[in-house]
Design a protein around this motif. Structure first.
Motif, short mmCIF file in Angstrom:
data_model
loop_
_atom_site.label_atom_id
_atom_site.label_comp_id
_atom_site.label_asym_id
_atom_site.label_seq_id
_atom_site.Cartn_x
_atom_site.Cartn_y
_atom_site.Cartn_z
N ASN A 154 67.27 33.31 65.63
CA ASN A 154 66.01 33.60 64.93
C ASN A 154 66.10 34.87 64.11
O ASN A 154 65.45 35.00 63.07
CB ASN A 154 64.87 33.69 65.93
CG ASN A 154 64.49 32.34 66.49
OD1 ASN A 154 64.75 31.30 65.88
ND2 ASN A 154 63.89 32.33 67.67
N ALA A 155 66.88 35.83 64.55
CA ALA A 155 67.01 37.09 63.81
C ALA A 155 67.66 36.85 62.45
O ALA A 155 67.38 37.57 61.48
CB ALA A 155 67.82 38.09 64.61
N LYS A 156 68.52 35.85 62.38
CA LYS A 156 69.22 35.54 61.13
C LYS A 156 68.61 34.36 60.40
O LYS A 156 69.09 33.98 59.34
CB LYS A 156 70.70 35.26 61.41
CG LYS A 156 71.46 36.44 61.97
CD LYS A 156 72.93 36.08 62.20
CE LYS A 156 73.70 37.27 62.73
NZ LYS A 156 75.14 36.93 62.96
N ASN A 157 67.58 33.74 60.99
CA ASN A 157 67.00 32.52 60.41
C ASN A 157 68.08 31.49 60.11
O ASN A 157 68.10 30.87 59.03
CB ASN A 157 66.22 32.84 59.13
CG ASN A 157 64.76 33.10 59.41
OD1 ASN A 157 64.29 32.91 60.53
ND2 ASN A 157 64.05 33.54 58.40
N THR A 158 68.96 31.33 61.06
CA THR A 158 70.10 30.43 60.88
C THR A 158 70.21 29.48 62.06
O THR A 158 70.12 29.90 63.22
CB THR A 158 71.40 31.22 60.72
OG1 THR A 158 71.29 32.08 59.58
CG2 THR A 158 72.58 30.29 60.53
N ALA A 159 70.40 28.20 61.73
CA ALA A 159 70.64 27.19 62.75
C ALA A 159 72.12 26.80 62.70
O ALA A 159 72.76 26.88 61.65
CB ALA A 159 69.77 25.97 62.52
N TYR A 160 72.62 26.37 63.84
CA TYR A 160 74.03 26.01 63.95
C TYR A 160 74.17 24.63 64.59
O TYR A 160 73.32 24.20 65.37
CB TYR A 160 74.78 27.03 64.81
CG TYR A 160 74.67 28.44 64.31
CD1 TYR A 160 73.71 29.30 64.84
CD2 TYR A 160 75.51 28.92 63.31
CE1 TYR A 160 73.60 30.61 64.39
CE2 TYR A 160 75.41 30.22 62.85
CZ TYR A 160 74.45 31.06 63.39
OH TYR A 160 74.33 32.34 62.93
N LEU A 161 75.27 23.99 64.26
CA LEU A 161 75.64 22.76 64.94
C LEU A 161 77.11 22.87 65.30
O LEU A 161 77.98 22.81 64.43
CB LEU A 161 75.40 21.52 64.07
CG LEU A 161 75.66 20.19 64.77
CD1 LEU A 161 74.60 19.95 65.86
CD2 LEU A 161 75.66 19.02 63.77
N GLN A 162 77.38 23.08 66.58
CA GLN A 162 78.74 23.12 67.08
C GLN A 162 79.17 21.70 67.40
O GLN A 162 78.51 21.02 68.20
CB GLN A 162 78.83 23.99 68.33
CG GLN A 162 80.20 24.02 68.97
CD GLN A 162 81.24 24.72 68.10
OE1 GLN A 162 80.96 25.77 67.52
NE2 GLN A 162 82.43 24.14 68.01
N MET A 163 80.25 21.26 66.79
CA MET A 163 80.72 19.89 66.98
C MET A 163 82.13 19.91 67.56
O MET A 163 83.05 20.47 66.95
CB MET A 163 80.72 19.14 65.64
CG MET A 163 79.37 19.15 64.94
SD MET A 163 79.34 18.13 63.45
CE MET A 163 80.50 19.04 62.41
N ASN A 164 82.26 19.34 68.73
CA ASN A 164 83.54 19.31 69.43
C ASN A 164 84.03 17.87 69.57
O ASN A 164 83.25 16.93 69.49
CB ASN A 164 83.41 19.94 70.82
CG ASN A 164 83.01 21.39 70.75
OD1 ASN A 164 83.39 22.12 69.83
ND2 ASN A 164 82.24 21.83 71.74
N ASN A 165 85.34 17.74 69.80
CA ASN A 165 85.95 16.42 69.97
C ASN A 165 85.53 15.47 68.85
O ASN A 165 85.09 14.33 69.10
CB ASN A 165 85.59 15.84 71.33
CG ASN A 165 86.41 14.61 71.68
OD1 ASN A 165 87.51 14.42 71.15
ND2 ASN A 165 85.88 13.77 72.55
#
Length: 125
Positions: free
Chosen positions: A74-85
């Motif tokens: 929230n501090a960076k207003n950034t969402a992430y999607l970690q994708m493995n395998n």
């Protein structure tokens, strides 16, 4: 005006990992729903995951459970999607999307009015 910018796509071999980022700007509320979608050539856009930024509550499509993780800074207003395998069937253009306020029950394109331009993910076997 809400703007979303994805990054982090690329080409990987099967079994590899990627972390996508979605930088958001143009809104000040801390309660938003961020979603990740993907669209392969000739297929409909598919909802993968969503997160309510106020609580961190997440939901995943069956195709993403156990391999993908959505998160939010929230501090960076950034969402992430970690994708493995990652597998060849994960090859698609990946989009982030935003909705001001709470998340709706499902991960549907119609529930998200704001969209990024997309980032390509290619997985080779």
């Amino acid at each position: 005006q809400v703007q979303l910018a994805e990054s982090g796509g690329g080409s990987v071999q099967a079994g590899g990992s990627l972390r996508l980022s979605c930088a958001a700007s143009g809104y000040t509320t801390s309660s938003n729903c961020m979603g990740w979608f993907r669209q392969a050539p000739g297929k409909e856009r598919e909802g993968i995951a969503k997160i309510w930024t106020l609580t961190g509550n997440t939901n995943y499509a069956d195709s993403a459970k156990g391999r993908f993780t959505i998160s939010q800074d929230n501090a960076k207003n950034t969402a992430y999607l970690q994708m493995n395998n990652l597998q060849p069937e994960d090859t698609a253009m990946y989009y982030c999307a935003a909705r001001l306020g709470v998340c709706r029950a499902y991960i549907r394109t119609a529930d998200f009015p704001y969209w990024g331009q997309g980032t390509q993910v290619t997985v080779s076997s």
